[in-house]
Each structure stands twice: as structure tokens, then as C-alpha cells.
Design an enzyme around this catalytic site. Structure first.
Site, PDB file in Angstrom:
ATOM      1  CE  LYS A 107      -4.609   0.665   0.275  1.00 37.26           C
ATOM      2  NZ  LYS A 107      -5.569  -0.552  -0.275  1.00 37.26           N
ATOM      3  N   GLY A 219     -20.480   6.448   3.110  1.00 37.99           N
ATOM      4  CA  GLY A 219     -19.646   6.860   1.936  1.00 37.99           C
ATOM      5  C   GLY A 219     -20.381   6.957   0.872  1.00 37.99           C
ATOM      6  N   GLY A 221     -18.549   7.300  -2.649  1.00 35.48           N
ATOM      7  CA  GLY A 221     -17.389   7.557  -3.415  1.00 35.48           C
ATOM      8  C   GLY A 221     -17.583   6.316  -4.282  1.00 35.48           C
ATOM      9  CG  ASN A 222     -14.846   3.585  -7.744  1.00 34.22           C
ATOM     10  OD1 ASN A 222     -14.716   2.540  -7.405  1.00 34.22           O
ATOM     11  ND2 ASN A 222     -15.448   4.064  -8.812  1.00 34.22           N
TER      12      ASN A 222
HETATM   13  N1  GLU Z   1      -7.173  -0.114  -3.654  1.00 32.31           N
HETATM   14  C1  GLU Z   1      -7.946  -1.373  -3.853  1.00 32.31           C
HETATM   15  C2  GLU Z   1      -8.026  -2.150  -2.565  1.00 32.31           C
HETATM   16  O1  GLU Z   1      -7.993  -1.566  -1.442  1.00 32.31           O
HETATM   17  C3  GLU Z   1      -7.373  -1.933  -5.025  1.00 32.31           C
HETATM   18  C4  GLU Z   1      -6.138  -2.377  -5.052  1.00 32.31           C
HETATM   19  C5  GLU Z   1      -5.559  -2.865  -6.133  1.00 32.31           C
HETATM   20  O2  GLU Z   1      -6.476  -2.859  -7.403  1.00 32.31           O
HETATM   21  O3  GLU Z   1      -4.144  -3.454  -6.325  1.00 32.31           O
HETATM   22  O4  GLU Z   1      -8.332  -3.440  -2.669  1.00 32.31           O
END
Ligand code: GLU
Length: 428
Positions: A107, A219, A221-222
Site C-alpha cells: 500500500k 460513503g 465514493g467509487n
Molecule cells: N485499492 C484497492 C483495494 O484496497 C485496489 C487495490 C489494487 O487494485 O491493487 O483493494
């Protein structure tokens, strides 16, 4: 961002420790998996629109890559902390493992507030973050993606910077790219739709027709918007959504008892998922305090905002009608609240399973990018449904057979797979 009383990394480690005990994982593997393999702290100097220079703090944490290249999003948030990013990296490892895709967990984050930054400033932050980390990331070791307050446009700038540095095309370096620029059809829907694939399977298991159910969502959002879209397509009714109000620096809930109109609400929503209060009132929504979403008399709660939102302070406000909680966000439930939810026998669809649709589709995007051959949207979403449904079936079967809470069952499968990969590689 996270409630200050909770440290998300300690929360993630505590969840891991519980399952490590159940799985009787040996000491060395525990030591390896309780911490991240690698983490990077960077400073990103940016010449701002007004000519001044601002230094932004950025992070990338690679938790584990025994099952494949580390994978995970990058977030822009003013309250980002290294411990939040550490927790989210660890959760990515378990998430990829539970849906059985050949990727590890990572992350990233930058401490910044996109609400107050021009697109040009944001572009410079994206490029600066990649410049600092380009030696340590790449399509074969660590692949970023969008997350809180980052979009397909941010991904494209990051990709462009990476390719400029390396002097070649690497479409597999990043996922969540714009469609037509190496992105996959269905990626923007994938996380929210994935949440509803697991809700649909839960309702089947509980023998409840979706059309007889109502939901309340935190939320807008997306993730929340596409979860609502698919839930409404299977005839569920969303009566409440809550979101952050940037101007007032607080959140509000928007309620319409006969069901929200998604199109109408999105038409008065900014690109960060903030709904215009005045306009919402004009079109018949009740505007309630931010926490009201959790108190609604509904069958399903979908926290789809940020971590540590369901806490010991508000968990007892959950109505006795609630049968299912589907965690669209990462880490929305604190351990104390989780205990109450499990004792109340609410069917929990934990984050690592519920919101795994995003990274699963990212994996499909990488596959398509590497082949340079792109699938139709139906094919992408069909494959996503198959992956999510079979991951759900494995977790719920284990939960039933071993009388485990769904979160624990998901962790047992995920941590078991990662521990085995570490052992097979001869690391422990
Ligand atoms: N940010 C998204 C998650 O928390 C997707 C991560 C990704 O596609 O690598 O799962």
C-alpha cells in the site's frame, strides 16, 4: 481518516495474532508476517502553481510477496499515517490470498488533500512519488492502483513517469488506468460490484430474496456508488447514505425512506463523493448527522468509506433488524465492535473478502495489459463474479463447518495460504 483512538496497524496485527493461534503458526512465520517486508518513506518536493515549493510526505509499504508481486493502491489523504499504510499493506496480502490471485500485498500513501490542490499540483505529486520509488517498484515486484482520492488519471501520470524513467513501455506497472490507455473495462465498477456479489451470495445462503431487503451505506465514493448500482439492479432498496462534507469538515447522512435515486444523487455530488446538502433537501432527502447511517432499521449495512468507523461507541446503535454487514471499506470495524457484531450473530462479510473485487479486476487488467489484448466488459465482470463467488463459497463453508465467525474463516484461508507460500519458498 482513522479514529485517533485506534492504531490500524495494531488492529491488523491483533487480527493476525488471533488467527496465528488458531492455525498454530510457528514463531518464525509469525515474526515474518506480523511486520512488513519493506517500507519506504519519501519526501516529494513540488513546485506549486503559485511558484512556492511544498514538500509532501509519501510512503510505500510492501507487506509480503511470497505469492507474487506486491499489489495495492495509493491513497491521497491529509491525515495519512505510516501505521495506516502498514495495516492496509498487510490487509492487501490477505485479500489477494483469500481470492487466490497470484499477488502479494502493498500500500502507498501521500499526506495531502486533493480538495485543495489543482490537477497540475496533483500531477506533480504523482510524478514525484514515482520518481522517489521507481527503483523499488515495477510490474514484476510491486504494482500500485487507485484508492482513496486517487483516480485513473493519477494512475496514468504515474505510469507515464515510470515509463519515462525506464525508457520503455510497462503497461503492467500500474492498474486502474483509463480505459483505452491500458485500463480494463469493469475496473471502476469492480470493487462495488464485488461487494454486492458477496451480499447476493449471503442472501442466497440466508434464504432472503434481495427484493425484500433494504440497506444503508456509509460513503458515496467509487465503491459505494457502484455497490448501490448493482444492489438496486437486484432489486434491493438503499434508504440512507452518508458522506463527508468538505466545507463543514464533518459528515452527514442523507435519507429517503422510499429509496434513494442513485442518478439524482450523483448529479449533485462532487468528484470526492461529497453530496450537496442544500440541493439534497430540495429534492426530498432528510439531512441527518453523519452517524445516522448506522442506526437505520435496515437489513444490510455497507460501510464503504474509511477504516475504524464502527467502534465500541456506535456499535450498539446498530438496529436489531440488521442481518448482514458487508465491508466495502478496508478495516471499517474495530476489534471491540467486531466482537459485539459476532456475538449478535450478524452475518459479517469481512473487508478482505467483500472488497476484493477491485484487486481481482486489477489482476485481470494486468493480464490484459501484458497480453495487450483486452476483453469485453461482460467477460471481465463474468470472471469477477466467478472469482468472488467461489472465494465466498470457500469462506462460508469453512465458517459453517468449523463454526467460525466469517472474518476468522477468511483469515484462516488467507493466512494459511501465505504462510504455506513462505514455507514452500524456504523462507521459514
Ligand atoms: N485499492 C484497492 C483495494 O484496497 C485496489 C487495490 C489494487 O487494485 O491493487 O483493494
Amino acid at each position: 481518516m482513522a479514529d485517533k483512538a485506534y492504531n490500524p496497524f495494531e488492529m491488523a496485527q491483533a487480527q493476525f495474532d488471533n488467527v496465528a493461534d488458531v492455525l498454530k503458526i510457528d514463531e518464525a512465520t509469525r515474526k515474518l508476517l506480523r511486520y512488513n517486508l519493506r517500507e519506504y518513506h519519501v519526501s516529494i518536493p513540488v513546485r506549486m502553481d503559485d511558484g512556492s515549493v511544498e514538500i509532501f510526505r509519501g510512503f510505500r509499504v510492501q507487506h509480503n510477496d511470497a505469492r507474487g508481486p506486491a499489489k495495492g493502491g495509493i491513497r491521497f489523504h491529509p491525515m495519512e499515517t505510516i501505521d495506516t499504510v502498514r495495516a492496509l499493506a498487510m490487509w492487501m496480502t490477505w485479500k489477494c490470498a483469500v481470492v487466490d490471485i497470484p499477488l502479494g500485498g502493498a500500500k502507498g500513501g501521500v499526506v495531502c488533500d486533493p480538495h485543495n490542490l489543482s490537477m497540475r499540483d496533483q500531477e506533480q505529486i504523482c510524478r514525484g512519488w514515482v520518481r522517489q520509488l521507481s527503483k523499488d517498484m515495477g510490474p514484476l515486484n510491486d504494482i500500485p492502483a487507485p484508492d482513496v482520492m486517487t483516480s485513473a488519471q493519477h494512475m496514468l501520470w504515474m505510469l507515464d513517469e515510470f515509463e519515462t524513467i525506464h525508457g520503455q513501455k510497462f503497461p503492467g506497472f500500474i492498474t486502474g488506468k483509463p480505459v483505452g490507455m491500458g485500463g480494463s473495462l469493469g475496473r471502476k465498477e469492480a470493487t462495488g460490484y464485488g461487494v454486492i456479489f458477496t451480499v447476493r451470495e449471503t442472501l442466497k445462503e440466508l434464504n432472503i430474496p434481495p427484493a425484500d431487503t433494504t440497506a444503508s451505506v456509509q460513503g458515496f465514493g467509487n465503491v459505494a456508488q457502484y455497490a448501490i448500482e448493482l444492489y438496486q439492479q437486484i432489486w434491493g432498496k438503499v434508504i440512507c447514505v452518508s458522506c463527508w462534507d468538505q466545507k463543514d469538515q464533518t459528515s452527514y447522512s442523507f435519507r429517503k425512506i422510499d429509496g434513494i435515486d442513485l442518478e439524482e444523487l450523483t448529479s449533485i455530488t462532487d468528484r470526492f463523493g461529497g453530496i450537496d446538502k442544500k440541493k439534497a433537501k430540495e429534492i426530498g432527502y432528510e439531512v441527518l448527522p453523519g452517524d445516522a447511517w448506522i442506526e437505520q432499521e435496515v437489513d444490510i449495512l455497507i460501510p464503504a468509506a474509511l477504516e475504524t468507523q464502527i467502534t465500541k461507541e456506535n456499535v450498539n446503535k446498530i438496529s436489531y433488524r440488521v442481518k448482514i454487514i458487508a465491508e466495502g471499506a478496508n478495516g471499517p470495524t474495530t476489534p471491540e465492535a467486531d466482537k459485539v457484531i459476532s456475538e449478535r450473530d450478524i452475518f459479517m462479510i469481512p473487508d478482505l473478502l467483500a472488497n476484493a473485487g477491485g484487486v481481482t479486476c486489477s489482476y485481470f487488467e494486468q493480464v490484459q495489459s501484458n497480453m495487450n489484448y483486452f476483453w469485453e466488459k461482460d467477460e471481465v465482470l463474468g470472471k469477477l463474479d466467478t472469482k468472488m463467488t467461489s472465494a465466498f463459497a470457500a469462506v462460508s463453508e469453512l465458517a459453517r463447518n468449523k463454526k467460525l465467525y466469517m472474518r476468522d474463516a477468511a483469515y484462516v484461508i488467507a493466512i494459511g495460504r501465505v504462510a504455506q507460500a513462505c514455507k514452500d519458498r524456504g523462507w521459514v
